[in-house]
Design a protein around this motif. Sequence first.
Motif, PDB file in Angstrom:
ATOM      1  N   TYR A   1      -3.619  13.827   3.689  1.00 55.14           N
ATOM      2  CA  TYR A   1      -3.650  13.607   2.244  1.00 55.14           C
ATOM      3  C   TYR A   1      -2.246  13.731   1.663  1.00 55.14           C
ATOM      4  O   TYR A   1      -1.567  14.719   1.879  1.00 55.14           O
ATOM      5  N   CYS A   2      -1.829  12.706   0.935  1.00 56.21           N
ATOM      6  CA  CYS A   2      -0.561  12.780   0.209  1.00 56.21           C
ATOM      7  C   CYS A   2      -0.819  13.248  -1.227  1.00 56.21           C
ATOM      8  O   CYS A   2      -0.058  14.028  -1.780  1.00 56.21           O
ATOM      9  N   VAL A   3      -1.894  12.722  -1.780  1.00 53.19           N
ATOM     10  CA  VAL A   3      -2.298  13.067  -3.148  1.00 53.19           C
ATOM     11  C   VAL A   3      -3.775  13.449  -3.118  1.00 53.19           C
ATOM     12  O   VAL A   3      -4.611  12.655  -2.681  1.00 53.19           O
ATOM     13  N   GLU A   4      -4.082  14.667  -3.593  1.00 55.58           N
ATOM     14  CA  GLU A   4      -5.467  15.134  -3.603  1.00 55.58           C
ATOM     15  C   GLU A   4      -6.017  15.013  -5.012  1.00 55.58           C
ATOM     16  O   GLU A   4      -5.388  15.458  -5.980  1.00 55.58           O
TER      17      GLU A   4
ATOM     18  N   ARG B   1       0.836  -1.208   0.000  1.00 58.84           N
ATOM     19  CA  ARG B   1       0.000   0.000   0.000  1.00 58.84           C
ATOM     20  C   ARG B   1       0.873   1.262   0.000  1.00 58.84           C
ATOM     21  O   ARG B   1       0.622   2.211  -0.743  1.00 58.84           O
ATOM     22  N   ILE B   2       1.925   1.266   0.843  1.00 53.79           N
ATOM     23  CA  ILE B   2       2.822   2.424   0.916  1.00 53.79           C
ATOM     24  C   ILE B   2       3.511   2.639  -0.432  1.00 53.79           C
ATOM     25  O   ILE B   2       3.586   3.760  -0.942  1.00 53.79           O
ATOM     26  N   ARG B   3       4.004   1.548  -1.021  1.00 52.22           N
ATOM     27  CA  ARG B   3       4.730   1.629  -2.287  1.00 52.22           C
ATOM     28  C   ARG B   3       3.837   2.097  -3.438  1.00 52.22           C
ATOM     29  O   ARG B   3       4.320   2.678  -4.415  1.00 52.22           O
ATOM     30  N   SER B   4       2.540   1.834  -3.322  1.00 49.99           N
ATOM     31  CA  SER B   4       1.633   2.167  -4.429  1.00 49.99           C
ATOM     32  C   SER B   4       1.262   3.646  -4.477  1.00 49.99           C
ATOM     33  O   SER B   4       0.809   4.134  -5.511  1.00 49.99           O
TER      34      SER B   4
ATOM     35  N   ARG C   1       5.027  14.765   2.180  1.00 45.58           N
ATOM     36  CA  ARG C   1       4.355  13.563   2.694  1.00 45.58           C
ATOM     37  C   ARG C   1       4.696  12.333   1.870  1.00 45.58           C
ATOM     38  O   ARG C   1       4.811  11.225   2.412  1.00 45.58           O
ATOM     39  N   LEU C   2       4.851  12.513   0.566  1.00 40.57           N
ATOM     40  CA  LEU C   2       5.269  11.381  -0.267  1.00 40.57           C
ATOM     41  C   LEU C   2       6.648  10.887   0.155  1.00 40.57           C
ATOM     42  O   LEU C   2       6.912   9.683   0.172  1.00 40.57           O
ATOM     43  N   LEU C   3       7.529  11.826   0.496  1.00 43.27           N
ATOM     44  CA  LEU C   3       8.863  11.446   0.962  1.00 43.27           C
ATOM     45  C   LEU C   3       8.803  10.744   2.317  1.00 43.27           C
ATOM     46  O   LEU C   3       9.588   9.837   2.597  1.00 43.27           O
ATOM     47  N   LEU C   4       7.862  11.156   3.149  1.00 40.18           N
ATOM     48  CA  LEU C   4       7.660  10.478   4.438  1.00 40.18           C
ATOM     49  C   LEU C   4       7.213   9.038   4.195  1.00 40.18           C
ATOM     50  O   LEU C   4       7.658   8.108   4.882  1.00 40.18           O
ATOM     51  N   CYS C   5       6.342   8.853   3.186  1.00 39.92           N
ATOM     52  CA  CYS C   5       5.923   7.494   2.797  1.00 39.92           C
ATOM     53  C   CYS C   5       7.125   6.681   2.327  1.00 39.92           C
ATOM     54  O   CYS C   5       7.285   5.510   2.691  1.00 39.92           O
TER      55      CYS C   5
ATOM     56  N   GLU D   1      -2.345   5.325  10.484  1.00 34.21           N
ATOM     57  CA  GLU D   1      -2.905   6.512  11.150  1.00 34.21           C
ATOM     58  C   GLU D   1      -2.568   7.774  10.353  1.00 34.21           C
ATOM     59  O   GLU D   1      -3.426   8.640  10.141  1.00 34.21           O
ATOM     60  N   PHE D   2      -1.335   7.872   9.925  1.00 35.35           N
ATOM     61  CA  PHE D   2      -0.880   9.027   9.143  1.00 35.35           C
ATOM     62  C   PHE D   2      -1.654   9.125   7.827  1.00 35.35           C
ATOM     63  O   PHE D   2      -2.169  10.187   7.458  1.00 35.35           O
ATOM     64  N   TYR D   3      -1.757   8.008   7.118  1.00 33.13           N
ATOM     65  CA  TYR D   3      -2.384   8.004   5.797  1.00 33.13           C
ATOM     66  C   TYR D   3      -3.876   8.333   5.874  1.00 33.13           C
ATOM     67  O   TYR D   3      -4.421   8.986   4.975  1.00 33.13           O
ATOM     68  N   ASP D   4      -4.511   7.883   6.954  1.00 32.17           N
ATOM     69  CA  ASP D   4      -5.948   8.163   7.135  1.00 32.17           C
ATOM     70  C   ASP D   4      -6.209   9.625   7.472  1.00 32.17           C
ATOM     71  O   ASP D   4      -7.323  10.125   7.267  1.00 32.17           O
TER      72      ASP D   4
END
Length: 661
Positions: free
Chosen positions: A617-620, A541-544, A635-639, A611-614
């Motif tokens: 928003y990384c991508v709106e 999920r993170i990688r996607s 946030r994408l870099l945090l992912c 928790e972070f992803y919920d």
Amino acid sequence: MDGLSAYIEKAEKAETEIVALEEEIEKLKDPQKLLADETVTPELDKLRTENAKLKYQITHLKRSIAEEEAKSSTNMISVQGSLCSLFSEAITLAFPDVPDPPVLVSPSTKFGDYQCNSAMGLAQLLKAQGHKRNPKEIAQAVMNFVPDNDIIEKLEIAGPGFINIYIKKAFVSSQLSELLNKGPQAPYTGPKKRVVVDFSSPNIAKEMHVGHLRSTIIGDSICRLCEFLGHDVLRLNHIGDWGTQFGMLIAHLQDKFKDYLTVSPPVGDLQAFYKKSKVRFDEDEEFKKRAYACVVALQAHEPGSIKAWNLICDVSRKEFQNIYDRLEINLIERGESFYQDLMVAVVKELDAKGLTEIDEGRKIMFAPGCEVPLTLVKSDGGYTYDTSDMAAIKQRLHDEKGDWLIYVVDAGQGVHFQVIYSAARKAGWYDPAQTRVEHVGFGVVLGDDKKKFKTRSGDTVRLVDLLDEGLKRSEDKLKEKERDKVLTADEFKAAQEAVAYGCIKYADLSHNRTHDYVFSFDKMLDDKGNTAAYLLYANMRIRSIARLANISSEQLKKAAETTTIVLDHPKEWKLGKCILKFPEIIVKVSEDLLIHTLCDYLYELATTFTEFYDSCYCVEKDRQTGEIIKIDMSRLLLCEAAASIMAAGFQILGLKPVGRL
């Protein structure tokens, strides 16, 4: 005579000095008496002040060196380790007269980010020296001496003397950028070592069963951990390939395949072959005599016997390798036969050192602290497992130059290895202050009835059957979720194997190895909770996320060089701190070799990411068209940082991540 008088005078002077020193030592043992006698002279007080200054200079120099090494090193920084260094310096400066003061810094979720709990222990040590101090006062004194640094935002005292530590967001952000630019690196745990790991160790002519599962999986993970830390690791498979049982196997082979010297015999089912030879050995006296004669011939390296022995071993090797290939485990075979010639020299050496004795015809050796002696030579002149293990430990220490020996063997062998290690120390083969030698014990695998895991008929579960069952259950689970309709055949096979073998490994590693654990396919294949199935899904999920945002790995790398990671949202901050716990987890696991701690951390990382992803928003995207409106690169870099740590953890555990699941 003049010379003699001078010597006598020197001796008397030395005697007087010794008495004076002994009296001084007695006074120093009792601080109250020291004060009462007013022995604290200005000279002594001056020396104490000078000593405090020297301690300060030494600690300051050590910290400067550590900081410079950290700048030039690729090692990840352990936040907990860095805080321990800072507080060690502060405690030394605040209380220079306290020897070996406690430095207790641990992560905290309720009070600050970390907490220093040294004040209470210091209060006890000061009290023993005759100085009664309130723990809160001690905590304040320590705080006053914490040097300037890039890590700590603020400190505050709570309760009876706890120091709550809050770390700087700028520090966490910079460390995350380092992680993204350099990739996950091992923390510094000391000089690189030659590590010898003894694990798996099945017996020739017997199939690997569920009892070999734990040693194989735990041993492989420990090897992966040591390799990640940069050590030179030798993975040894101490197989049972020598002994009296080979006499009956060779005799049976000679009877059933008389042309075995020229034509390779079709021994397909070695287990059945072993059982038939055992029945003959137990029931046929003539066969038993020939079996013993075959043992003698084998030990004398008679060519025909060696040929038969090799044929039997080769059949087993192929079966073992099939298991190792499926689990992606690498080993170097070095069985008991390897040490046969070395045993003669070892017994001679122990004899020469006067460490052996004769007891009822046996040659034995007592080891310090152990009631049961080693039997080195039996009354019939034969060697034993004790002799083999003594030869093995010496070879690993002296020939392999092992700095760290690890034996991954079930807990039931604990006493045996204590005796072996004690005997090796007595023989002068290693110094525990220089060389780490340890037994990594583990509990047994249980069935649902909480008894040893068996088949319904009561037989031991074959490891190959267990892996096949895992594949079948994994396939059913994936089809239940209709993954066969969206994955290609190759993707489905990769997912099936990753889930099956990953779940079997993780179910073992996620339990404290010192405890027994219940084997349950239903629990280990559940994609909720602390399981490999859940972690594999979370990783995918993170990688996607970046892929669905059409951001390539090259774009992420470029962004990592220029983008500051923002940690303003509470869930961003929580995830950032969680990612940076990885080095301190690795340090802890390298000390106690309890792999479940890493499993617990990866599960914590996965749930913290959720928790972070919920919440963030990384991508709106446009709700109507689905078009991407905004990408939050921070946030994408945090992912990406979270995914890289998860990948490093998977590598240590031997889990294989998949792109699609």
